[in-house]
Design a protein around this motif. Structure first.
Motif, PDB file in Angstrom:
ATOM      1  N   PRO A  18      66.747  30.433  62.668  1.00 12.31           N
ATOM      2  CA  PRO A  18      67.272  31.576  62.248  1.00 12.31           C
ATOM      3  C   PRO A  18      66.399  32.146  61.947  1.00 12.31           C
ATOM      4  O   PRO A  18      65.604  32.080  61.384  1.00 12.31           O
ATOM      5  CB  PRO A  18      68.239  31.666  61.573  1.00 12.31           C
ATOM      6  N   PHE A  19      66.406  33.719  62.429  1.00 17.54           N
ATOM      7  CA  PHE A  19      65.089  34.643  62.080  1.00 17.54           C
ATOM      8  C   PHE A  19      66.098  36.237  61.106  1.00 17.54           C
ATOM      9  O   PHE A  19      67.070  36.181  61.940  1.00 17.54           O
ATOM     10  CB  PHE A  19      63.878  34.952  63.127  1.00 17.54           C
ATOM     11  N   VAL A  20      65.237  36.896  60.927  1.00 15.60           N
ATOM     12  CA  VAL A  20      65.531  38.027  60.039  1.00 15.60           C
ATOM     13  C   VAL A  20      64.493  38.645  60.560  1.00 15.60           C
ATOM     14  O   VAL A  20      63.274  38.860  60.043  1.00 15.60           O
ATOM     15  CB  VAL A  20      65.841  37.787  59.566  1.00 15.60           C
ATOM     16  N   PRO A  24      63.597  47.859  57.044  1.00 12.02           N
ATOM     17  CA  PRO A  24      62.828  48.682  55.790  1.00 12.02           C
ATOM     18  C   PRO A  24      61.265  48.779  55.935  1.00 12.02           C
ATOM     19  O   PRO A  24      60.309  49.181  56.021  1.00 12.02           O
ATOM     20  CB  PRO A  24      63.300  48.671  54.312  1.00 12.02           C
ATOM     21  N   SER A  25      61.124  47.547  56.056  1.00 15.34           N
ATOM     22  CA  SER A  25      59.416  46.599  55.547  1.00 15.34           C
ATOM     23  C   SER A  25      59.047  46.704  57.143  1.00 15.34           C
ATOM     24  O   SER A  25      58.340  46.681  57.650  1.00 15.34           O
ATOM     25  CB  SER A  25      59.234  45.517  55.040  1.00 15.34           C
ATOM     26  N   ALA A  26      60.271  46.870  58.354  1.00 13.23           N
ATOM     27  CA  ALA A  26      59.498  45.864  59.876  1.00 13.23           C
ATOM     28  C   ALA A  26      58.563  44.217  60.033  1.00 13.23           C
ATOM     29  O   ALA A  26      58.319  43.896  60.676  1.00 13.23           O
ATOM     30  CB  ALA A  26      58.534  46.800  60.363  1.00 13.23           C
ATOM     31  N   GLY A  27      59.224  43.832  58.738  1.00 13.50           N
ATOM     32  CA  GLY A  27      59.018  42.408  59.089  1.00 13.50           C
ATOM     33  C   GLY A  27      59.305  41.533  59.650  1.00 13.50           C
ATOM     34  O   GLY A  27      61.621  41.467  59.459  1.00 13.50           O
ATOM     35  N   ILE A  28      58.768  41.057  60.049  1.00 17.45           N
ATOM     36  CA  ILE A  28      60.068  39.453  60.552  1.00 17.45           C
ATOM     37  C   ILE A  28      59.889  38.142  60.010  1.00 17.45           C
ATOM     38  O   ILE A  28      58.888  37.368  59.683  1.00 17.45           O
ATOM     39  CB  ILE A  28      59.746  39.767  62.317  1.00 17.45           C
ATOM     40  N   PHE A  29      60.625  37.205  59.684  1.00 15.63           N
ATOM     41  CA  PHE A  29      60.424  36.028  58.799  1.00 15.63           C
ATOM     42  C   PHE A  29      61.345  35.065  59.579  1.00 15.63           C
ATOM     43  O   PHE A  29      62.702  35.441  59.465  1.00 15.63           O
ATOM     44  CB  PHE A  29      61.233  36.422  57.227  1.00 15.63           C
ATOM     45  N   GLU A  30      61.233  34.012  59.296  1.00 15.41           N
ATOM     46  CA  GLU A  30      61.603  32.766  60.109  1.00 15.41           C
ATOM     47  C   GLU A  30      62.968  32.083  58.463  1.00 15.41           C
ATOM     48  O   GLU A  30      61.824  32.132  57.670  1.00 15.41           O
ATOM     49  CB  GLU A  30      60.788  31.773  60.629  1.00 15.41           C
ATOM     50  N   LEU A  31      64.005  32.502  59.032  1.00 19.77           N
ATOM     51  CA  LEU A  31      64.612  31.271  57.533  1.00 19.77           C
ATOM     52  C   LEU A  31      65.385  29.846  58.016  1.00 19.77           C
ATOM     53  O   LEU A  31      65.005  29.670  58.469  1.00 19.77           O
ATOM     54  CB  LEU A  31      66.492  32.455  57.268  1.00 19.77           C
ATOM     55  N   ASP A  32      65.440  29.611  56.501  1.00 19.60           N
ATOM     56  CA  ASP A  32      65.826  28.354  56.625  1.00 19.60           C
ATOM     57  C   ASP A  32      67.107  27.936  57.378  1.00 19.60           C
ATOM     58  O   ASP A  32      68.312  29.304  57.048  1.00 19.60           O
ATOM     59  CB  ASP A  32      65.822  27.392  55.477  1.00 19.60           C
ATOM     60  N   ASP A  33      68.169  27.102  57.531  1.00 21.21           N
ATOM     61  CA  ASP A  33      69.401  27.481  57.492  1.00 21.21           C
ATOM     62  C   ASP A  33      70.354  27.279  56.189  1.00 21.21           C
ATOM     63  O   ASP A  33      71.223  28.564  56.561  1.00 21.21           O
ATOM     64  CB  ASP A  33      70.156  25.867  57.557  1.00 21.21           C
ATOM     65  N   ALA A  34      69.888  27.744  55.136  1.00 17.90           N
ATOM     66  CA  ALA A  34      71.172  28.155  53.767  1.00 17.90           C
ATOM     67  C   ALA A  34      70.725  29.618  53.800  1.00 17.90           C
ATOM     68  O   ALA A  34      71.158  30.090  53.336  1.00 17.90           O
ATOM     69  CB  ALA A  34      70.152  27.683  52.798  1.00 17.90           C
ATOM     70  N   ALA A  35      69.891  29.908  53.734  1.00 20.11           N
ATOM     71  CA  ALA A  35      69.446  31.154  53.491  1.00 20.11           C
ATOM     72  C   ALA A  35      69.804  32.704  55.027  1.00 20.11           C
ATOM     73  O   ALA A  35      70.341  33.116  54.286  1.00 20.11           O
ATOM     74  CB  ALA A  35      67.515  31.539  53.708  1.00 20.11           C
ATOM     75  N   ALA A  36      69.955  31.617  55.581  1.00 15.73           N
ATOM     76  CA  ALA A  36      70.175  31.822  56.755  1.00 15.73           C
ATOM     77  C   ALA A  36      72.003  32.309  57.476  1.00 15.73           C
ATOM     78  O   ALA A  36      72.570  33.510  56.722  1.00 15.73           O
ATOM     79  CB  ALA A  36      70.172  31.572  58.033  1.00 15.73           C
ATOM     80  N   GLY A  37      72.547  31.366  56.782  1.00 15.68           N
ATOM     81  CA  GLY A  37      74.106  31.510  56.480  1.00 15.68           C
ATOM     82  C   GLY A  37      74.042  32.483  55.234  1.00 15.68           C
ATOM     83  O   GLY A  37      75.289  33.066  54.823  1.00 15.68           O
ATOM     84  N   LEU A  38      73.505  32.309  54.028  1.00 19.32           N
ATOM     85  CA  LEU A  38      73.845  33.031  52.617  1.00 19.32           C
ATOM     86  C   LEU A  38      73.754  34.794  53.187  1.00 19.32           C
ATOM     87  O   LEU A  38      74.508  35.338  52.624  1.00 19.32           O
ATOM     88  CB  LEU A  38      73.266  32.824  51.400  1.00 19.32           C
ATOM     89  N   LEU A  39      72.176  35.410  54.201  1.00 22.27           N
ATOM     90  CA  LEU A  39      72.225  36.227  54.674  1.00 22.27           C
ATOM     91  C   LEU A  39      73.607  37.031  54.809  1.00 22.27           C
ATOM     92  O   LEU A  39      74.409  37.813  55.572  1.00 22.27           O
ATOM     93  CB  LEU A  39      71.249  36.272  55.189  1.00 22.27           C
TER      94      LEU A  39
END
Ligand code: SF4
Ligand code: SF4
Length: 474
Positions: A18-20, A24-39
């Motif tokens: 999962p990525f986001v 606002p910042s045009a940043g790209i981040f890879e997430l772990d599964d926990a953060a992706a689920g929470l988001l």
């Protein structure tokens, strides 16, 4: 009690992770599964820490999402799009010189000659050809307005109809740039019909970047790119292009394809231009036209185009993973913008670092508006009209495009091309709402490719960290 809410973002998966993309910042981040689920949960609605307690590793996930600013506490007031207008004059980086407004082809969809034209190039007050004197004044204007590096793009009509002035301008600009301690670089766009050995020699010897407007194999090219008598141009241009590609090897030469409702076979066109003719890269652009024209692309057409772009973009990905060149320039350009974290207040450089010069020396937003009094922002002799430029920047800022204020693709799109908006809606300040789905779909494809490369071959992305050539003008 603290509650958390998602900030504006777009989630996507790449390489099974999962990525986001943060708006606002045009940043790209890879997430772990926990953060992706929470988001995902927080994008549905804000929740308190207590409501989130069932989530796996909740405190770490909150901390991670807060660190990258994907979430914030709900008591924060919503942030409107900041309206930052450049205060100091932006240096001019690219001057597009319309050395003629005449053309020896009569392409049905042409924005300069077709039914959607802005400037009357047949009966209007503009001279048909730029004089040597106006070209010299334009060079002086550029050298006054530019930083240390300046780029001149020769354009038309058909640029090579005024080849003698182009030759003189290159010589003059080189000499004057050296005298004032600046660097100048050249490119041109042509339909290739007038290429001949001495012109090819000059272009190659002077390391001039070339973009050729061509639509593909013979039956595709000959549908729209025709002479006055209706005859197709393919048989004339193909051997000339081959000669140019053989002789001019110091810079990559690109093809620029206009897609229309009758010309949408992206993969076949790409194969022909790269494999049969030998172009280094190919860029595609949907035709700019009023919705009522027969060649306008419909919503279903945009969907079809997206499917084909996606397919070619995945081919690009596999090549990039293997460190092989792939010439699909649309994906390359978007990857570069994503990697650099581009977040645009304006869709392009028009009216800022890029200006178009008409045959009489009037300066307009870009080459497509050159010669239009309504879009004039100065002249090469009198300089930039700062109040007209400021009024333009004030009115066209993304913060004024309320339709775009909730769109996750706005850092890259910023409402889209002013010329397209003028043609569709009669207003350069209008957001190009007819192609939002296409823009969002294409941005999502490029984000996926970006994420895949970030995992599978990050070195490929690192090459975007140097300086690159200016994008071709079309
Ligand atoms: S024109 Fe459409 S896709 Fe582009 S930023 Fe505005 S709403 Fe988004
Ligand atoms: S995107 Fe449109 S307005 Fe901007 S430079 Fe290109 S043609 Fe001109």
């Amino acid at each position: 009690m603290t509650a958390w809410a998602a900030r504006e973002h777009h989630r996507f998966d790449a390489a099974g992770r999962p990525f986001v993309y943060l708006v606002p910042s045009a940043g790209i981040f890879e997430l772990d599964d926990a953060a992706a689920g929470l988001l995902r949960a927080l994008s549905e609605r804000p929740r308190t820490r207590e409501e989130l307690s069932a989530f796996e590793d909740v405190d770490d996930a909150i901390a991670e999402l807060a660190r990258v600013q994907a979430i914030g506490e709900v008591q924060e007031p919503p942030r409107p799009v900041a309206k930052v207008i450049p205060l100091a004059p932006v240096p001019l980086t690219t001057m597009v010189l319309n050395v003629t407004n005449q053309c020896n082809l009569s392409c049905t969809y042409c924005y300069e000659y077709g039914e959607d034209k802005i400037v009357d190039t047949e009966n209007g007050r503009q001279p048909k050809f730029m004089t040597e004197e106006t070209a010299r004044d334009s060079v002086e204007f550029l050298l006054r307005e530019a930083g240390t590096v300046a780029h001149i793009t020769f354009f038309g009509g058909e640029t090579l109809l005024n080849f003698p002035v182009l030759v003189k301008t290159v010589d003059y600009a080189r000499r004057r740039a050296a005298e004032v301690g600046k660097q100048v670089d050249f490119s041109l766009t042509t339909n290739a019909t007038l290429l001949k050995p001495e012109i090819i020699e000059f272009i190659a010897d002077n390391h001039i970047g070339v973009t050729i407007s061509i639509d593909g194999p013979k039956e595709v090219q000959d549908k729209f790119r025709v002479f006055n008598n209706g005859a197709g141009s393919y048989d004339l241009v193909a051997p000339k292009i081959r000669e140019l590609l053989k002789r001019h090897r110091s810079r990559p030469i690109g093809a620029r394809v206009t897609l229309t409702s009758a010309n949408m076979d992206v993969t076949r066109i790409f194969r022909h231009l790269t494999e049969d003719l030998g172009f280094w890269e190919v860029g595609f652009a949907p035709v700019t036209t009023a919705a009522v024209r027969g060649h306008a692309i419909s919503d279903a057409g945009y969907d079809r185009m997206l499917d084909q772009f996606r397919e070619l973009a995945h081919e690009f990905l596999e090549a990039a993973v293997a460190n092989r060149h792939h010439g699909f320039s649309n994906v390359n350009e978007t990857l570069e913008e994503l990697h650099k974290g581009v977040s645009k207040a304006y869709p392009c450089g028009a009216g800022l670092g890029l200006l178009g010069v008409a045959t009489d020396g009037d300066v307009a937003l870009c080459h497509r508006f050159a010669g239009s009094d309504a879009h004039k922002v100065g002249s090469v002799r009198d300089g930039i009209d700062r109040s007209a430029q400021s009024a333009f920047l004030e009115r066209h800022h993304i913060a004024n495009k309320t339709d775009c204020s909730l769109c996750w693709a706005r850092p890259l799109c910023s409402g889209g091309c002013y010329h397209e908006a003028h043609t569709r809606y009669g207003d350069t300040g209008h957001a190009n709402l007819h192609y939002c789905e296409w823009i969002r779909g294409w941005t999502d494809v490029c984000l996926t490719i970006y994420g895949e490369l970030a995992i599978r071959n990050p070195a490929f992305l690192a090459r975007f960290e140097g300086d690159h050539e200016a994008s071709p003008v079309s």
